[in-house]
Enzyme design. Structure first.
Site, PDB file in Angstrom:
ATOM      1  N   ALA A   1       0.919  -1.265   0.033  1.00 34.81           N
ATOM      2  CA  ALA A   1       0.091  -0.030  -0.018  1.00 34.81           C
ATOM      3  C   ALA A   1       0.856   1.309  -0.004  1.00 34.81           C
ATOM      4  O   ALA A   1       2.094   1.104   0.576  1.00 34.81           O
ATOM      5  CB  ALA A   1      -0.683   0.024   1.312  1.00 34.81           C
TER       6      ALA A   1
ATOM      7  N   GLY B   1       0.921  -5.161   1.011  1.00 36.79           N
ATOM      8  CA  GLY B   1      -0.180  -5.211   0.081  1.00 36.79           C
ATOM      9  C   GLY B   1       0.315  -5.853  -1.108  1.00 36.79           C
ATOM     10  O   GLY B   1      -0.519  -6.472  -1.802  1.00 36.79           O
TER      11      GLY B   1
ATOM     12  N   GLU C   1       0.231  -9.702  -0.534  1.00 34.21           N
ATOM     13  CA  GLU C   1      -1.307  -9.785  -0.590  1.00 34.21           C
ATOM     14  C   GLU C   1      -2.112  -9.773  -1.826  1.00 34.21           C
ATOM     15  O   GLU C   1      -2.786 -10.894  -1.826  1.00 34.21           O
ATOM     16  CB  GLU C   1      -2.150  -8.931   0.592  1.00 34.21           C
TER      17      GLU C   1
ATOM     18  N   GLU D   1       4.422  -5.118   7.316  1.00 32.46           N
ATOM     19  CA  GLU D   1       3.721  -4.189   8.015  1.00 32.46           C
ATOM     20  C   GLU D   1       3.756  -3.840   9.393  1.00 32.46           C
ATOM     21  O   GLU D   1       3.741  -2.861  10.134  1.00 32.46           O
ATOM     22  CB  GLU D   1       1.944  -4.604   7.813  1.00 32.46           C
TER      23      GLU D   1
HETATM   24  C1  3H9 Z   1       0.495  -2.056   3.428  1.00 34.18           C
HETATM   25  O1  3H9 Z   1       0.650  -2.619   2.476  1.00 34.18           O
HETATM   26  C2  3H9 Z   1      -0.722  -2.243   4.195  1.00 34.18           C
HETATM   27  C3  3H9 Z   1      -1.522  -3.290   3.516  1.00 34.18           C
HETATM   28  O2  3H9 Z   1      -1.383  -4.424   4.342  1.00 34.18           O
HETATM   29  C4  3H9 Z   1      -2.913  -3.300   3.855  1.00 34.18           C
HETATM   30  C5  3H9 Z   1      -3.765  -2.247   3.236  1.00 34.18           C
HETATM   31  C6  3H9 Z   1      -5.300  -1.915   3.332  1.00 34.18           C
HETATM   32  N1  3H9 Z   1       4.538   3.675  -0.121  1.00 34.18           N
HETATM   33  O3  3H9 Z   1      13.297   2.297   0.782  1.00 34.18           O
HETATM   34  P1  3H9 Z   1      13.864   2.874  -0.479  1.00 34.18           P
HETATM   35  C7  3H9 Z   1       9.344   4.779  -1.297  1.00 34.18           C
HETATM   36  S1  3H9 Z   1       1.718  -1.099   4.420  1.00 34.18           S
HETATM   37  C8  3H9 Z   1       4.974   4.670  -0.288  1.00 34.18           C
HETATM   38  O4  3H9 Z   1      14.513   3.860  -0.523  1.00 34.18           O
HETATM   39  P2  3H9 Z   1      14.984   0.459  -1.327  1.00 34.18           P
HETATM   40  C9  3H9 Z   1      10.418   5.411  -0.458  1.00 34.18           C
HETATM   41  O5  3H9 Z   1       9.861   6.406   0.592  1.00 34.18           O
HETATM   42  C10 3H9 Z   1       2.981  -1.064   3.438  1.00 34.18           C
HETATM   43  N2  3H9 Z   1       6.314   4.984  -0.543  1.00 34.18           N
HETATM   44  O6  3H9 Z   1      14.373   1.883  -1.666  1.00 34.18           O
HETATM   45  C11 3H9 Z   1      11.400   5.950  -1.251  1.00 34.18           C
HETATM   46  O7  3H9 Z   1      11.081   7.205  -1.558  1.00 34.18           O
HETATM   47  P3  3H9 Z   1      11.923   8.491  -1.797  1.00 34.18           P
HETATM   48  C12 3H9 Z   1       3.990  -2.423   3.610  1.00 34.18           C
HETATM   49  C13 3H9 Z   1       7.072   3.834  -0.447  1.00 34.18           C
HETATM   50  O8  3H9 Z   1      15.172  -0.226  -2.647  1.00 34.18           O
HETATM   51  C14 3H9 Z   1      11.309   5.059  -2.300  1.00 34.18           C
HETATM   52  O9  3H9 Z   1       9.875   4.355  -2.343  1.00 34.18           O
HETATM   53  N3  3H9 Z   1       4.942  -2.426   2.924  1.00 34.18           N
HETATM   54  C15 3H9 Z   1       6.606   2.523  -0.260  1.00 34.18           C
HETATM   55  O10 3H9 Z   1      16.069   0.651  -0.409  1.00 34.18           O
HETATM   56  C16 3H9 Z   1      12.297   3.839  -2.469  1.00 34.18           C
HETATM   57  O11 3H9 Z   1      12.393   3.432  -1.257  1.00 34.18           O
HETATM   58  C17 3H9 Z   1       6.309  -1.968   3.428  1.00 34.18           C
HETATM   59  O12 3H9 Z   1       6.383  -1.852   4.559  1.00 34.18           O
HETATM   60  C18 3H9 Z   1       5.278   2.496   0.133  1.00 34.18           C
HETATM   61  N4  3H9 Z   1       5.107   1.145   0.549  1.00 34.18           N
HETATM   62  O13 3H9 Z   1      14.200  -0.353  -0.728  1.00 34.18           O
HETATM   63  C19 3H9 Z   1       7.592  -1.869   2.651  1.00 34.18           C
HETATM   64  N5  3H9 Z   1       7.837   1.783  -0.178  1.00 34.18           N
HETATM   65  O14 3H9 Z   1      12.871   7.875  -2.928  1.00 34.18           O
HETATM   66  C20 3H9 Z   1       8.023  -0.634   2.464  1.00 34.18           C
HETATM   67  C21 3H9 Z   1       8.893   2.614  -0.598  1.00 34.18           C
HETATM   68  O15 3H9 Z   1      11.136   9.596  -2.145  1.00 34.18           O
HETATM   69  N6  3H9 Z   1       9.320  -0.269   1.670  1.00 34.18           N
HETATM   70  N7  3H9 Z   1       8.452   3.896  -0.684  1.00 34.18           N
HETATM   71  O16 3H9 Z   1      12.833   8.456  -0.590  1.00 34.18           O
HETATM   72  C22 3H9 Z   1      10.466  -0.972   2.073  1.00 34.18           C
HETATM   73  O17 3H9 Z   1      10.698  -1.779   2.761  1.00 34.18           O
HETATM   74  C23 3H9 Z   1      11.256  -0.554   0.763  1.00 34.18           C
HETATM   75  O18 3H9 Z   1      11.084   0.690   0.364  1.00 34.18           O
HETATM   76  C24 3H9 Z   1      11.832  -1.518  -0.162  1.00 34.18           C
HETATM   77  C25 3H9 Z   1      12.729  -0.807  -1.093  1.00 34.18           C
HETATM   78  C26 3H9 Z   1      12.445  -2.806   0.393  1.00 34.18           C
HETATM   79  C27 3H9 Z   1      10.585  -1.872  -1.015  1.00 34.18           C
END
Ligand code: 3H9
Length: 704
Positions: free
Chosen positions: A68, A107, A110, A130
């Protein structure tokens, strides 16, 4: 540009039999509104098209989807929701295959669990992180994952939040195949096989076999979760994750999903999740310099050199080796070098004994760490990190030598925690390559890395230090040159207050109890005993400063755990602090000698005085442009000092409390105690007058 909308495209392959829905919402396919509505439209078309026999859902090489869009949380929801899309997938009458490459998280995972088949590229990472945002998987993840992986594995994956590699996911039954070869073509070939096999559709919601062991043994979930919940330190999300998985076992699918949704909403509105989401973005912001020119690239680091094999130097060397970077440790004498390398080996052995490291991995890491007493080895480093005693003359002498020997363009860093990095850089002919890399003890464990920008540090050097930090698993935050930089400078304010509280009427265990109750893993006095009280005592003596109680304890030979007594006493071989009447006596006597009239001090006052003066100092740090943003300070306190994550860091916490209340309490304590540093900072006064919070401050450049 997609043909459904800007982020989704639909292709027809194999004579129209296969509909391929591609998601391309850079950088990581966060499932924001555009992506969700694009998916709904594409799925609608694929469903209606009679020629289509199977559907493939695919992302980019970097990410199937990272879940998400976190920035949408807390804003009004826009249909369609993620659950609506997953319901559409689930209800499709034709097989849908999720093709997972890169990250398939939250998400995103999911979404894949809602499909009928899942295939992955080698190295893809699949997980439900999450919980790290103070949430639970709220789009069916807690209901579907146990049905595929079994309850024990699901508890582990969901409550830890740690993703698994594709190969492990295959082993766990989460995916159906790992495809090697050109990924898209292989996914299409897989879809062809699915069409040819013409098997009845297998919806995850209908699979029940793997729930059987937990149905037969209701305590199985609790056993699986026990250790992980302890690690969760009382945060609500890990517990709610377990509750949602329990619902998967005890309720029919739709009921379980309702329970999951209710728990998700509770968490979404919790202060802890708000704090954790703040930290997600804060961590990523802390390395963005507003004045960094475009196109500056970090240098490649193939080999590191660490000077000094003490506790710090050894820990820094381990940090490199742990991430596969060869590292040389230089010491002046062989005995000290051997002691240092032995300590490193001992640390790894402890990790093996605890089960957190495999024995062959220790060998691999030790092989990357090579000690020498030959200073000329400085020439081997793409980065040279000095980690010797905190003494300006010594450091300047070393940097002259480093300057003479290091290869051109090498990054030269000091691990100083207090000294002026600009003065250290000034003795070299290349101050542009010099900066501070302040690691926190134990350096192989603590994730914070304060990168200290000196007056002539180049952008390339800063970019390289940031890249190194990320390469070795640290959380870097860029700060300016001032006494103690950001973290220790604020800590010093807390230390002063802790000592004052003892003089005014509190006892060490009262203060520690309040700080523990606030959520820190340790109170300041137990922490002092662990670190050794003699360290600060020696620094104070050199600087001609006094700390009434601590000085008396040190004069009595009470240096903390290492001497069996400090602010507490310790039974032989134990690290458990035991309140000591002897200390109470020393404190009461010292208070009396200094003319204090002791009074009862409540937990509320202790908590305020353990936090508000730090916030005040944080405001001064921002005023002086020693930090770029308030949220950088939060990152520093979370990752370097154990500030409770559920409270989001000191500046975030201050905004939640309200700055006016904090200003008022500080003014009160300043007046009551006469302590000048408690006087509200000018920035705090200004923000209160303008009715604003720290979060409203624009990003600023570090003053150099
Ligand atoms: C969810 O899914 C809830 C659901 O269960 C239910 C819903 C009803 N959203 O980390 P990076 C941005 S909750 C928005 O530097 P990497 C991040 O801010 C979500 N933005 O890269 C950054 O922006 P900027 C559960 C996001 O390669 C850019 O993308 N998911 C999101 O080192 C690059 O990110 C998570 O918790 C997002 N979901 O790592 C995963 N994800 O360039 C969260 C990233 O402007 N994400 N951004 O600074 C991560 O763990 C890491 O970003 C990931 C990539 C491993 C994916």
């Amino acid at each position: 540009m997609g043909n459904i909308n800007a982020v989704v495209h639909l292709e027809h392959l194999e004579g129209g039999q296969i509909a391929l829905i591609g998601m391309d919402n850079p950088p990581v396919n966060a499932l924001g509104h555009a992506l969700r509505s694009g998916l709904a439209a594409a799925l609608g078309q694929a469903r209606a098209d009679r020629a289509v026999k199977a559907v493939i859902l695919i992302g980019t090489e970097r990410a199937f989807s990272a879940g998400a869009d976190i920035s949408e949380f807390g804003k009004p929801r826009q249909a369609p929701g993620l659950i609506d899309i997953i319901d559409l997938l689930d209800a499709m009458e034709k097989p849908v295959i999720a093709a997972l490459s890169g990250q398939a998280l939250g998400g995103g995972c999911e979404l894949a669990l809602g499909c009928h088949y899942r295939v992955a590229a080698p190295g893809a990472r699949i997980g439900l992180p999450e919980v790290k945002l103070g949430l639970l998987p709220g789009a069916g993840g807690t209901q579907r994952l146990p049905r595929l992986a079994g309850v024990e594995r699901a508890v582990h994956i969901i409550v830890s939040g740690d993703p698994v590699a594709a190969e492990q996911a295959l082993h766990d039954g989460i995916i159906d195949a790992v495809l090697s070869g050109p990924f898209r073509a292989e996914a299409v070939a897989f879809a062809r096989r699915v069409i040819a096999a013409a098997k009845p559709l297998r919806r995850v919601r209908d699979i029940d076999e793997k729930l059987a062991p937990a149905k037969a043994d209701p305590k199985l979930i609790d056993r699986a979760a026990e250790k992980l919940l302890r690690r969760g330190r009382g945060l609500p999300a890990p517990k709610a994750c377990v509750e949602a998985i329990r619902a998967a076992v005890s309720l029919p699918f739709d009921e379980g999903q309702k329970r999951e949704a209710a728990l998700f909403m509770e968490l979404l509105n919790s202060p802890e999740s708000k704090a954790q989401r703040h930290l997600f973005f804060a961590e990523r912001e802390a390395v963005k310099l507003p004045d960094m020119p475009g196109g500056v690239k970090p240098k490649r680091i193939a080999r590191a050199v660490v000077i000094g094999a003490g506790t710090m130097g050894g820990g820094i060397a381990m940090s490199f080796a742990n991430f596969g970077v060869p590292v040389r440790i230089i010491e002046t004498d062989r005995a000290a070098l051997t002691r240092g390398l032995d300590r490193v080996a001992e640390n790894y052995r402890i990790a093996i004994a605890r089960g957190s490291l495999a024995a062959p991995e220790m060998e691999r890491r030790m092989a990357l760490i090579e000690g020498t007493v030959d200073f000329a080895a400085v020439a081997e480093g793409d980065v040279v990190i000095e980690a010797v005693f905190e003494e300006m003359d010594l450091k300047q002498k070393l940097f002259r030598e480093i300057d003479r020997l290091a290869k051109p363009g090498a990054l030269l860093a000091s691990n100083t925690s207090t000294l002026d990095v600009t003065k250290i850089a000034a003795v070299t002919k290349r101050p542009e390559d010099v900066l501070g890399m302040h690691f926190f003890s134990p350096a192989n464990v603590m994730r914070l890395l304060e990168i200290v920008r000196a007056s002539k540090t180049s952008f390339e050097a800063l970019a390289t230090a940031i890249a190194i930090g990320k390469q070795i698993g640290k959380i870097p935050a860029v700060v300016g040159v001032c006494d103690g930089f950001v973290g220790n400078r604020m800590l010093a304010r807390r230390t002063t207050q802790a000592e004052m509280l003892l003089l005014e009427g509190a006892l060490p265990w009262d203060v520690d109890a309040a700080v523990l109750a606030f959520g820190f893993p340790m109170g300041p006095f137990a922490m002092g005993d662990l670190a050794g009280l003699d360290v600060g005592w020696r620094i104070r003596k050199a600087r001609g400063v006094k700390a009434a109680i601590s000085d008396v304890l040190c004069e009595a030979g009470r240096f903390g755990q290492k001497t069996g007594s400090g602010y507490y006493r310790y039974e032989a071989g134990s690290r458990t602090p035991v309140p000591d009447p002897e200390v109470e006596k020393i404190i009461v006597e010292t208070s009396a000698r200094l003319g204090f009239k002791r009074r009862t001090i409540g937990a509320e006052e202790i908590t305020e005085r353990m936090t508000y003066p730090m916030i005040n100092e944080g405001a001064r740090i921002l005023e002086e442009r020693m930090a770029m943003r308030a949220s950088d300070i939060d990152v520093i306190w979370i990752y370097g000092y154990g500030w409770p994550v559920g409270r989001g860091g000191p500046m975030f916490y201050a905004d939640q409390i309200g700055l006016a209340a904090i200003r008022d309490r500080l003014a009160h304590y300043a007046q009551a105690t006469g302590e000048a540093t408690l006087k509200p900072a000018a920035l705090l006064e200004k923000l209160v007058a303008e009715n604003r919070g720290f979060a409203s401050l624009p990003v600023q450049t570090i003053a150099t």
